[in-house]
Write a protein that holds these residues in place. Structure first.
Motif, mmCIF file in Angstrom:
data_model
loop_
_atom_site.group_PDB
_atom_site.id
_atom_site.type_symbol
_atom_site.label_atom_id
_atom_site.label_comp_id
_atom_site.label_asym_id
_atom_site.label_seq_id
_atom_site.Cartn_x
_atom_site.Cartn_y
_atom_site.Cartn_z
ATOM 1 N N GLN A 136 0.758 -1.221 -0.159
ATOM 2 C CA GLN A 136 0.119 0.030 0.114
ATOM 3 C C GLN A 136 0.705 1.192 0.131
ATOM 4 O O GLN A 136 0.427 2.291 -0.741
ATOM 5 C CB GLN A 136 -0.888 0.001 1.238
ATOM 6 N N SER A 137 2.004 1.104 0.901
ATOM 7 C CA SER A 137 2.951 2.156 0.855
ATOM 8 C C SER A 137 3.399 2.615 -0.316
ATOM 9 O O SER A 137 3.763 3.610 -1.049
ATOM 10 C CB SER A 137 4.024 2.330 2.032
ATOM 11 N N ALA A 138 3.863 1.486 -1.123
ATOM 12 C CA ALA A 138 4.512 1.468 -2.524
ATOM 13 C C ALA A 138 3.747 2.155 -3.332
ATOM 14 O O ALA A 138 4.010 2.848 -4.461
ATOM 15 C CB ALA A 138 5.019 0.127 -2.906
ATOM 16 N N ALA A 139 2.424 1.795 -3.611
ATOM 17 C CA ALA A 139 1.497 2.361 -4.414
ATOM 18 C C ALA A 139 1.139 3.702 -4.202
ATOM 19 O O ALA A 139 1.042 4.283 -5.411
ATOM 20 C CB ALA A 139 0.056 1.403 -4.246
ATOM 21 N N ALA A 140 1.174 4.143 -3.209
ATOM 22 C CA ALA A 140 1.106 5.366 -2.908
ATOM 23 C C ALA A 140 2.405 6.307 -3.336
ATOM 24 O O ALA A 140 2.070 7.387 -4.039
ATOM 25 C CB ALA A 140 0.807 5.829 -1.320
ATOM 26 N N ALA A 141 3.541 5.823 -2.995
ATOM 27 C CA ALA A 141 4.627 6.585 -3.437
ATOM 28 C C ALA A 141 4.835 6.468 -5.147
ATOM 29 O O ALA A 141 5.247 7.400 -5.714
ATOM 30 C CB ALA A 141 5.822 5.963 -3.004
ATOM 31 N N ALA A 142 4.480 5.530 -5.797
ATOM 32 C CA ALA A 142 4.429 5.338 -7.164
ATOM 33 C C ALA A 142 3.318 6.277 -7.849
ATOM 34 O O ALA A 142 3.793 6.714 -8.914
ATOM 35 C CB ALA A 142 4.194 3.866 -7.467
ATOM 36 N N ALA A 143 2.178 6.171 -7.307
ATOM 37 C CA ALA A 143 1.101 7.175 -7.699
ATOM 38 C C ALA A 143 1.485 8.650 -7.684
ATOM 39 O O ALA A 143 1.158 9.426 -8.574
ATOM 40 C CB ALA A 143 -0.362 6.998 -7.035
ATOM 41 N N ALA A 144 2.287 8.977 -6.527
ATOM 42 C CA ALA A 144 2.848 10.244 -6.397
ATOM 43 C C ALA A 144 3.809 10.617 -7.511
ATOM 44 O O ALA A 144 3.855 11.818 -7.950
ATOM 45 C CB ALA A 144 3.278 10.480 -4.978
ATOM 46 N N ALA A 145 4.644 9.601 -7.636
ATOM 47 C CA ALA A 145 5.922 9.957 -8.839
ATOM 48 C C ALA A 145 5.372 10.115 -10.101
ATOM 49 O O ALA A 145 5.540 10.877 -10.867
ATOM 50 C CB ALA A 145 6.694 8.629 -8.609
ATOM 51 N N ALA A 146 4.087 9.210 -10.233
ATOM 52 C CA ALA A 146 3.537 9.183 -11.659
ATOM 53 C C ALA A 146 2.959 10.591 -11.738
ATOM 54 O O ALA A 146 3.081 11.196 -12.944
ATOM 55 C CB ALA A 146 2.804 8.095 -11.990
ATOM 56 N N GLU A 147 2.123 11.303 -10.784
ATOM 57 C CA GLU A 147 1.559 12.232 -10.734
ATOM 58 C C GLU A 147 2.451 13.509 -11.002
ATOM 59 O O GLU A 147 2.119 14.786 -11.663
ATOM 60 C CB GLU A 147 0.939 12.684 -9.544
ATOM 61 N N GLU A 148 3.630 13.474 -10.459
ATOM 62 C CA GLU A 148 4.871 14.367 -10.573
ATOM 63 C C GLU A 148 5.126 14.704 -12.159
ATOM 64 O O GLU A 148 5.328 15.786 -12.650
ATOM 65 C CB GLU A 148 5.926 14.085 -9.777
ATOM 66 N N LEU A 149 5.353 13.686 -12.643
ATOM 67 C CA LEU A 149 5.837 13.648 -13.981
ATOM 68 C C LEU A 149 4.488 14.160 -15.069
ATOM 69 O O LEU A 149 4.734 14.706 -16.048
ATOM 70 C CB LEU A 149 6.048 12.242 -14.809
ATOM 71 N N GLU A 150 3.470 13.680 -14.611
ATOM 72 C CA GLU A 150 2.122 14.026 -15.475
ATOM 73 C C GLU A 150 2.081 15.592 -15.367
ATOM 74 O O GLU A 150 1.474 16.194 -16.286
ATOM 75 C CB GLU A 150 0.894 13.246 -14.776
#
Length: 311
Positions: A161-175
């Motif tokens: 769950q923590s990994a999914a949240a961090a990955a979503a934040a990273a993808a949102e930063e690039l978006e």
């Protein structure tokens, strides 16, 4: 003529002094720009080397994750170290100051965003998850005596769950990177990276959901019943076809069993009146058939509405 000095410049002494000051200021500014450009250029080149090593090693990491997540730790640790170094090189005050410059600034911002997102994905998402999965193997999820041990999945629930949240934040930063001012090569690189990060975020989100839901779905905390509808496209219905067969599945402590099967025809026999009250707008289109015939459960094009309708 004795006692008379002749100046070599027609300008007054005050203007000469002011000119020298301006020259020194301009010279100092030029030197400062050269130092800034050199600083940013060297650090940018070093960050590029780290990112290139990540790109070269990502296939190796993917293969390791697919075969044995527990053994992928060393590879991901190396890539995470490169990602962290690239992020550090592109996040110092001088780099941030250079990001405010015209034309070059947006290029530096985009480059720094890729480095920052890469650090978040590798260091904050994948590496902690793989570290938590050191003692977990896909082989542990294979059925033994007809049962699936979900203990390993339960252990990974919080890290996933923590990994999914961090990955979503990273993808949102690039978006959020503005592609408009980017040069062609950098723009394409950001676009490609965005796709990779979105895929990683979706995969980790799916893993997070699986680790949280599967233990209960498989009856780890008590027996569960599931109704599975088998559709037949011999007759058209809004959701794909008639509900021709109903299957009752049971799960209990990781064991899956087939409890019963019934045809849609037998389940509809004896039903003369609607088993539920349908809204007037639904009846105007389908009358009461979805609530009287099991085969017509899929007639209404809304699964969330059809699910509770059946007997």
């Amino acid at each position: 003529m004795k006692g008379v000095s002749v100046s070599s410049s027609p300008l007054p002494p005050a203007m000469l002094v002011a000119g020298r000051i301006v020259a020194w200021i301009v010279g100092a500014f030029i030197v400062l720009l050269v130092v800034f450009a050199t600083w940013v250029g060297i650090r940018g080149w070093m960050a590029y080397q780290h990112l290139s090593r990540i790109e070269a090693g990502i296939s190796e990491a993917s293969s390791a994750l697919a075969s044995d997540p527990g053994a992928a730790g060393a590879t991901l640790a190396r890539l995470a170290s490169d990602a962290s170094a690239a992020h550090d090189l592109t996040s110092d005050p001088i780099w941030h100051l250079a990001e405010g410059s015209p034309w070059v600034g947006p290029q530096l911002q985009a480059f720094a965003a890729v480095a920052s997102a890469g650090d978040a994905l590798l260091s904050d998402a994948l590496l902690p998850l793989v570290t938590a999965a050191q003692d977990t193997s896909f082989d542990a999820l294979k059925p033994v005596d007809g049962r699936i041990d979900t203990t390993g999945l339960a252990v990974l629930a919080q890290p996933a769950q923590s990994a999914a949240a961090a990955a979503a934040a990273a993808a949102e930063e690039l978006e959020g990177v503005n592609r408009t001012p980017l040069v062609g090569v950098l723009g394409r690189a950001v676009e490609k990276s965005t796709g990779v990060f979105e895929q990683a975020a979706n995969s980790l989100d799916a893993l997070s959901r699986a680790t949280r839901l599967l233990p209960d779905v498989l009856g780890q905390n008590g027996e569960r019943d599931y109704l599975v509808l088998v559709q037949n496209n011999a007759e058209w219905r809004s959701l794909g076809g008639i509900a021709g067969t109903a299957i009752l599945l049971k799960t209990d402590r990781g064991a899956i069993s087939l409890a019963n099967t019934e045809s849609g025809t037998s389940l509809s026999n004896g039903i003369k009146n609607p088993v539920v009250d349908l809204p007037a707008d639904v009846q105007n289109i389908y009358e009461t058939r979805p609530a009287r015939f099991f085969q017509n459960l899929t007639q209404i094009p809304d699964f969330t509405f059809d699910g509770p309708v059946g007997p």
